[in-house]
Design an enzyme around this catalytic site. Structure first.
Site, PDB file in Angstrom:
ATOM      1  N   HIS A 124      34.854 -23.012 -53.893  1.00  0.00           N
ATOM      2  CA  HIS A 124      33.410 -23.313 -54.431  1.00  0.00           C
ATOM      3  C   HIS A 124      33.437 -22.097 -55.352  1.00  0.00           C
ATOM      4  O   HIS A 124      32.493 -21.716 -56.705  1.00  0.00           O
ATOM      5  CB  HIS A 124      32.412 -22.768 -53.791  1.00  0.00           C
ATOM      6  CG  HIS A 124      32.194 -23.570 -52.756  1.00  0.00           C
ATOM      7  ND1 HIS A 124      31.685 -24.810 -53.200  1.00  0.00           N
ATOM      8  CD2 HIS A 124      31.673 -23.818 -51.359  1.00  0.00           C
ATOM      9  CE1 HIS A 124      31.513 -25.172 -51.843  1.00  0.00           C
ATOM     10  NE2 HIS A 124      31.849 -25.009 -51.439  1.00  0.00           N
ATOM     11  N   ASP A 159      36.899 -31.969 -49.668  1.00  0.00           N
ATOM     12  CA  ASP A 159      35.811 -31.293 -48.650  1.00  0.00           C
ATOM     13  C   ASP A 159      34.506 -31.851 -48.844  1.00  0.00           C
ATOM     14  O   ASP A 159      34.378 -32.894 -49.482  1.00  0.00           O
ATOM     15  CB  ASP A 159      35.737 -29.889 -49.518  1.00  0.00           C
ATOM     16  CG  ASP A 159      34.749 -28.471 -47.918  1.00  0.00           C
ATOM     17  OD1 ASP A 159      35.630 -28.124 -47.771  1.00  0.00           O
ATOM     18  OD2 ASP A 159      33.889 -29.037 -47.703  1.00  0.00           O
ATOM     19  N   HIS A 161      32.054 -30.484 -49.661  1.00  0.00           N
ATOM     20  CA  HIS A 161      30.941 -29.467 -50.354  1.00  0.00           C
ATOM     21  C   HIS A 161      31.865 -30.103 -52.366  1.00  0.00           C
ATOM     22  O   HIS A 161      32.767 -29.961 -51.794  1.00  0.00           O
ATOM     23  CB  HIS A 161      31.012 -28.220 -50.116  1.00  0.00           C
ATOM     24  CG  HIS A 161      30.604 -28.334 -48.601  1.00  0.00           C
ATOM     25  ND1 HIS A 161      31.102 -27.665 -47.414  1.00  0.00           N
ATOM     26  CD2 HIS A 161      28.619 -28.356 -48.344  1.00  0.00           C
ATOM     27  CE1 HIS A 161      30.104 -27.558 -46.485  1.00  0.00           C
ATOM     28  NE2 HIS A 161      28.569 -28.050 -47.184  1.00  0.00           N
ATOM     29  N   ASP A 240      35.825 -30.636 -43.489  1.00  0.00           N
ATOM     30  CA  ASP A 240      34.217 -30.487 -43.318  1.00  0.00           C
ATOM     31  C   ASP A 240      32.678 -32.131 -42.740  1.00  0.00           C
ATOM     32  O   ASP A 240      32.142 -32.199 -43.310  1.00  0.00           O
ATOM     33  CB  ASP A 240      33.161 -30.095 -43.821  1.00  0.00           C
ATOM     34  CG  ASP A 240      33.938 -29.186 -45.339  1.00  0.00           C
ATOM     35  OD1 ASP A 240      34.208 -30.304 -45.689  1.00  0.00           O
ATOM     36  OD2 ASP A 240      33.516 -28.167 -45.406  1.00  0.00           O
TER      37      ASP A 240
END
Length: 304
Positions: A124, A159, A161, A240
């Site tokens: 990120h 991921d 995200h 995740d």
């Protein structure tokens, strides 16, 4: 297979109860050790990336701001989710250094696979912004290291995200293919609309199960990687998207993480001489994280 980690990555810690906690790395390393994988790896101690190396991806003004914000004690909050303690930047430098060292070792022929069990995560972190528990974009820095020697790199990110920071770093770099699967709409709500030939965004609605995930990956990633013909594949390995992980809403099972690792290894065998460097990103349910990291590492080591 090469394996990189460092106890210094445990010293970064945000407030009590934060999901990105030192126990994540302990869960990975203890699980790998318990099943005997550690005895089969060539274990290497991570070294911090050189400060000047960070500028290969990050804006120097941003790096100076991070250094200035680093506290002598206590916590400094950069956003509601992302805080620094006195050891945060040291841990982040170790995480980035593990990935860049692993890339160099693989390109130098010491092995064709490496797994970096490090934290904090990095995907990120944008060129000029920390966010989402991330400070330095380790996988992007690994790609920058690789491009000193090879022509084309692919970064594959599974991921829950979106890998917004990695997309930000390479959206105008056709020599780097970035494929990112992620729950959508969902955090971080950035760079999911980038329209570039080298960016493959694979949004998945909440509730997506393993079968639908596999179809989306096969449909979106295989042709892109085959066309790009990377000399090295880097992996942002986030666990995740597991159904037990409460930070997201995808419903992957343990075996889906073995499957995607085998899928990546097959692509690497076809185009990159089997060369894969993987780095830990997300994964916050400790039991699921430990199990899936084992499956990922097994598939990395035995594939090809």
């Amino acid at each position: 297979m090469l394996f990189y980690t460092h106890d210094g990555c445990l010293r970064h810690e945000a407030q009590r109860g934060h999901p990105e906690r030192p126990d994540r790395l302990r869960a990975v390393n203890q699980s790998l050790s318990a099943c005997g994988l550690m005895d089969r790896f060539e274990c290497r101690v991570a070294r911090p990336i050189e400060t000047e190396g960070l500028a290969a991806v990050h804006d120097p003004a941003y790096l100076a701001q991070l250094d200035a914000a680093s506290p002598a004690s206590g916590l400094v909050r950069l956003d509601p989710d992302t805080a620094m303690n006195p050891d945060t930047l040291c841990a982040a430098a170790l995480a980035a250094g593990a990935v860049t060292d692993a890339v160099q070792a693989v390109l130098d022929g010491f092995d064709n696979r490496a797994f970096c069990a490090v934290r904090p995560p990095g995907h990120h972190a944008e060129v000029g912004a920390a966010m989402g528990f991330c400070y330095y974009n380790s996988i992007a820095l690994g790609a920058a290291q690789a491009l000193k020697q090879v022509d084309r790199v692919a970064i594959l990110d599974f991921d829950v995200h979106h890998g917004n920071g990695t997309v930000d770093a390479f959206k105008d770099r056709p020599d780097v293919l970035v494929c990112s699967s992620f729950q959508h709409p969902f955090y971080p709500y950035r760079h999911t609309d980038v329209d570039a030939p080298n960016i493959v965004n694979t949004p998945l609605p909440a509730g997506t199960d393993g079968a639908a995930f596999r179809r989306a990956i096969e449909r979106g990633w295989a042709d892109a990687v085959n066309a790009h013909r990377p000399d090295l594949i880097l992996v942002s390995a986030g666990f995740d998207a597991h159904r037990d992980d409460r930070l997201g809403g995808l419903l992957l099972e343990d075996e889906d993480f073995r499957w995607i690792t085998e899928f990546i290894v097959d692509l690497a065998e076809a185009h990159a001489g089997g060369r894969v460097v993987s780095a830990l990103e997300g994964g916050y349910d400790l039991a699921a994280l430990g199990r899936c990291a084992v499956l990922h590492a097994e598939a990395l080591q035995s594939g090809g």
